[in-house]
Motif scaffolding. Structure first.
Motif, PDB file in Angstrom:
ATOM      1  N   LEU A  60       0.871  -1.172   0.000  1.00 52.79           N
ATOM      2  CA  LEU A  60       0.000   0.000   0.000  1.00 52.79           C
ATOM      3  C   LEU A  60       0.906   1.219   0.000  1.00 52.79           C
ATOM      4  CD1 LEU A  60      -2.837   1.265   0.270  1.00 52.79           C
ATOM      5  CD2 LEU A  60      -2.622   1.005   2.747  1.00 52.79           C
ATOM      6  N   VAL A  61       0.909   1.957  -1.102  1.00 51.48           N
ATOM      7  CA  VAL A  61       1.827   3.075  -1.262  1.00 51.48           C
ATOM      8  C   VAL A  61       1.252   4.340  -0.636  1.00 51.48           C
ATOM      9  CG1 VAL A  61       2.963   4.571  -2.933  1.00 51.48           C
ATOM     10  CG2 VAL A  61       2.896   2.113  -3.315  1.00 51.48           C
ATOM     11  N   LEU A  62       2.094   5.020   0.127  1.00 52.51           N
ATOM     12  CA  LEU A  62       1.718   6.282   0.743  1.00 52.51           C
ATOM     13  C   LEU A  62       2.223   7.417  -0.129  1.00 52.51           C
ATOM     14  CD1 LEU A  62       2.779   5.293   4.356  1.00 52.51           C
ATOM     15  CD2 LEU A  62       0.429   5.603   3.547  1.00 52.51           C
ATOM     16  N   THR A  63       1.360   8.363  -0.409  1.00 51.94           N
ATOM     17  CA  THR A  63       1.749   9.437  -1.313  1.00 51.94           C
ATOM     18  C   THR A  63       1.164  10.762  -0.849  1.00 51.94           C
ATOM     19  OG1 THR A  63       1.817  10.139  -3.633  1.00 51.94           O
ATOM     20  CG2 THR A  63      -0.219   9.155  -2.866  1.00 51.94           C
ATOM     21  N   THR A  64       1.662  11.837  -1.413  1.00 53.50           N
ATOM     22  CA  THR A  64       1.146  13.177  -1.153  1.00 53.50           C
ATOM     23  C   THR A  64       0.793  13.805  -2.497  1.00 53.50           C
ATOM     24  OG1 THR A  64       3.407  14.022  -1.189  1.00 53.50           O
ATOM     25  CG2 THR A  64       2.476  13.518   0.963  1.00 53.50           C
ATOM     26  N   PHE A  65       0.125  14.930  -2.472  1.00 52.43           N
ATOM     27  CA  PHE A  65      -0.357  15.539  -3.708  1.00 52.43           C
ATOM     28  C   PHE A  65       0.765  15.868  -4.686  1.00 52.43           C
ATOM     29  CE2 PHE A  65      -4.730  15.676  -3.042  1.00 52.43           C
ATOM     30  CZ  PHE A  65      -5.002  16.022  -1.729  1.00 52.43           C
ATOM     31  N   ASP A  66       1.989  16.062  -4.181  1.00 50.69           N
ATOM     32  CA  ASP A  66       3.064  16.453  -5.103  1.00 50.69           C
ATOM     33  C   ASP A  66       3.787  15.244  -5.695  1.00 50.69           C
ATOM     34  OD1 ASP A  66       5.866  17.074  -2.852  1.00 50.69           O
ATOM     35  OD2 ASP A  66       4.215  15.648  -2.716  1.00 50.69           O
ATOM     36  N   LEU A  67       3.227  14.034  -5.513  1.00 45.78           N
ATOM     37  CA  LEU A  67       3.879  12.845  -6.049  1.00 45.78           C
ATOM     38  C   LEU A  67       3.075  12.182  -7.157  1.00 45.78           C
ATOM     39  CD1 LEU A  67       5.177  11.175  -2.779  1.00 45.78           C
ATOM     40  CD2 LEU A  67       6.488  12.429  -4.464  1.00 45.78           C
ATOM     41  N   ASP A  68       2.191  12.962  -7.805  1.00 44.01           N
ATOM     42  CA  ASP A  68       1.278  12.378  -8.777  1.00 44.01           C
ATOM     43  C   ASP A  68       1.985  11.629  -9.896  1.00 44.01           C
ATOM     44  OD1 ASP A  68      -0.833  15.314  -8.658  1.00 44.01           O
ATOM     45  OD2 ASP A  68      -0.640  13.648  -7.282  1.00 44.01           O
ATOM     46  N   GLU A  69       3.138  12.121 -10.308  1.00 36.97           N
ATOM     47  CA  GLU A  69       3.818  11.520 -11.457  1.00 36.97           C
ATOM     48  C   GLU A  69       4.296  10.103 -11.162  1.00 36.97           C
ATOM     49  OE1 GLU A  69       7.011  14.080  -9.374  1.00 36.97           O
ATOM     50  OE2 GLU A  69       4.841  14.058  -9.669  1.00 36.97           O
ATOM     51  N   TYR A  70       4.319   9.716  -9.908  1.00 38.87           N
ATOM     52  CA  TYR A  70       4.788   8.384  -9.556  1.00 38.87           C
ATOM     53  C   TYR A  70       3.673   7.344  -9.459  1.00 38.87           C
ATOM     54  CZ  TYR A  70       9.154  10.737  -8.350  1.00 38.87           C
ATOM     55  OH  TYR A  70      10.293  11.474  -8.408  1.00 38.87           O
ATOM     56  N   VAL A  71       2.423   7.800  -9.445  1.00 39.42           N
ATOM     57  CA  VAL A  71       1.294   6.896  -9.245  1.00 39.42           C
ATOM     58  C   VAL A  71       1.272   5.781 -10.288  1.00 39.42           C
ATOM     59  CG1 VAL A  71      -1.222   6.709  -9.279  1.00 39.42           C
ATOM     60  CG2 VAL A  71      -0.129   8.609  -8.085  1.00 39.42           C
ATOM     61  N   TYR A  72       1.367   6.168 -11.539  1.00 41.11           N
ATOM     62  CA  TYR A  72       1.284   5.211 -12.639  1.00 41.11           C
ATOM     63  C   TYR A  72       2.372   4.146 -12.540  1.00 41.11           C
ATOM     64  CZ  TYR A  72       1.404   3.552 -17.494  1.00 41.11           C
ATOM     65  OH  TYR A  72       1.414   2.775 -18.615  1.00 41.11           O
ATOM     66  N   GLU A  73       3.610   4.574 -12.309  1.00 38.43           N
ATOM     67  CA  GLU A  73       4.722   3.621 -12.262  1.00 38.43           C
ATOM     68  C   GLU A  73       4.611   2.677 -11.076  1.00 38.43           C
ATOM     69  OE1 GLU A  73       7.014   2.804 -14.405  1.00 38.43           O
ATOM     70  OE2 GLU A  73       6.076   4.217 -15.762  1.00 38.43           O
ATOM     71  N   ALA A  74       4.155   3.173  -9.946  1.00 33.79           N
ATOM     72  CA  ALA A  74       4.041   2.300  -8.776  1.00 33.79           C
ATOM     73  C   ALA A  74       2.952   1.253  -8.969  1.00 33.79           C
ATOM     74  CB  ALA A  74       3.763   3.130  -7.527  1.00 33.79           C
ATOM     75  N   LEU A  75       1.866   1.633  -9.635  1.00 35.61           N
ATOM     76  CA  LEU A  75       0.816   0.660  -9.927  1.00 35.61           C
ATOM     77  C   LEU A  75       1.339  -0.415 -10.865  1.00 35.61           C
ATOM     78  CD1 LEU A  75      -2.376   2.866 -10.379  1.00 35.61           C
ATOM     79  CD2 LEU A  75      -1.816   1.347  -8.481  1.00 35.61           C
ATOM     80  N   ARG A  76       2.076  -0.015 -11.863  1.00 34.58           N
ATOM     81  CA  ARG A  76       2.654  -0.989 -12.781  1.00 34.58           C
ATOM     82  C   ARG A  76       3.658  -1.886 -12.056  1.00 34.58           C
ATOM     83  NH1 ARG A  76       4.607   0.729 -18.477  1.00 34.58           N
ATOM     84  NH2 ARG A  76       4.125  -1.462 -18.774  1.00 34.58           N
ATOM     85  N   ALA A  77       4.282  -1.362 -11.015  1.00 35.74           N
ATOM     86  CA  ALA A  77       5.262  -2.141 -10.262  1.00 35.74           C
ATOM     87  C   ALA A  77       4.595  -3.184  -9.379  1.00 35.74           C
ATOM     88  CB  ALA A  77       6.123  -1.215  -9.409  1.00 35.74           C
TER      89      ALA A  77
END
Length: 230
Positions: free
Chosen positions: A87-104
């Motif tokens: 379960l990845v923890l993120t903040t609003f300024d990390l949007d660009e990483y969402v896609y890659e983490a899901l693929r991971a």
């Protein structure tokens, strides 16, 4: 296997900030049926601690020194027999990483400003094999797909969804639009258990881990187009 009661969900917290790790540990240990079994300071430490402690769920920060959360997620979920959920923890300024983490292989996302109740529920959701995307993160995920689609338009890769029946394809489309099993059941006027059966068949036929990866698959194959529906 559990250190604190039969049936407890075992959680490993990976974050380079001490206060974040300690804060989440206190919050989760106060919840019934959840036990924090360890903390990791970065991605490499998370991989090592996961092998040692066998957690059910890893709360994973994305940006950490050395081995980051995305690479650690990829390693933890790569094994065919891997049962740990990330379960990845993120903040609003990390949007660009969402896609890659899901693929991971991440099972879902939670914003770091979530309440204690939201955090505990998220852990329970992914532990039982479901996927979770915070509503705000889902919107950003769709926006990222929109950006990628605009940069490289693609025709639907129907050979990658062709194994699905018409109803299964319809369910996959609704998953990609962020609907829960209950919402899909209401939309299709069928029992929720029937929807669960469809989801299970979809994951099996497409060799996917969970409904989060199913959503990613629907966008990547062009079955669903951001903003334009199917």
């Amino acid at each position: 296997m559990s250190h604190a009661g039969t049936g407890d969900i075992r959680v490993l917290i990976a974050d380079d900030q001490v206060m974040v790790r300690q804060g989440f540990t206190v919050l989760l240990n106060a919840e019934p049926g959840i036990t924090v079994v360890g903390q990791a300071v970065d991605g490499a430490d998370a991989i090592a601690k996961a092998a040692e402690l066998a957690p059910d769920v890893v709360l994973m920060d994305i940006r950490m020194p050395g081995t980051g959360g995305i690479e650690a997620t990829r390693v933890l979920t790569a094994e065919a027999h891997a049962t740990v959920k990330v379960l990845v923890l993120t903040t609003f300024d990390l949007d660009e990483y969402v896609y890659e983490a899901l693929r991971a292989g991440a099972a879902g996302f939670l914003l770091k400003d979530a309440s204690a109740e939201e955090l505990a529920e998220a852990v329970r959701v992914v532990a039982r094999g479901d996927a979770l995307l915070a509503p705000n993160v889902t919107k950003r995920l769709i926006a990222e797909f929109s950006r990628l689609s605009a940069a490289a338009p693609r025709a639907p890769l129907m050979d990658r969804v062709g194994a699905l029946t018409e109803r299964e394809t319809e369910v996959l489309t609704l998953i990609a639009h962020g609907l829960s099993n209950a919402e899909i059941a209401a939309r299709l006027v069928v029992a929720e258990q029937t929807v669960k059966t469809y989801v299970s068949r979809i994951l099996t036929k497409l060799s996917l881990r969970d409904r989060t990866q199913a959503a990613v698959h629907a966008y990547e194959t062009g079955l669903v187009r951001p903003g334009g529906g199917r």
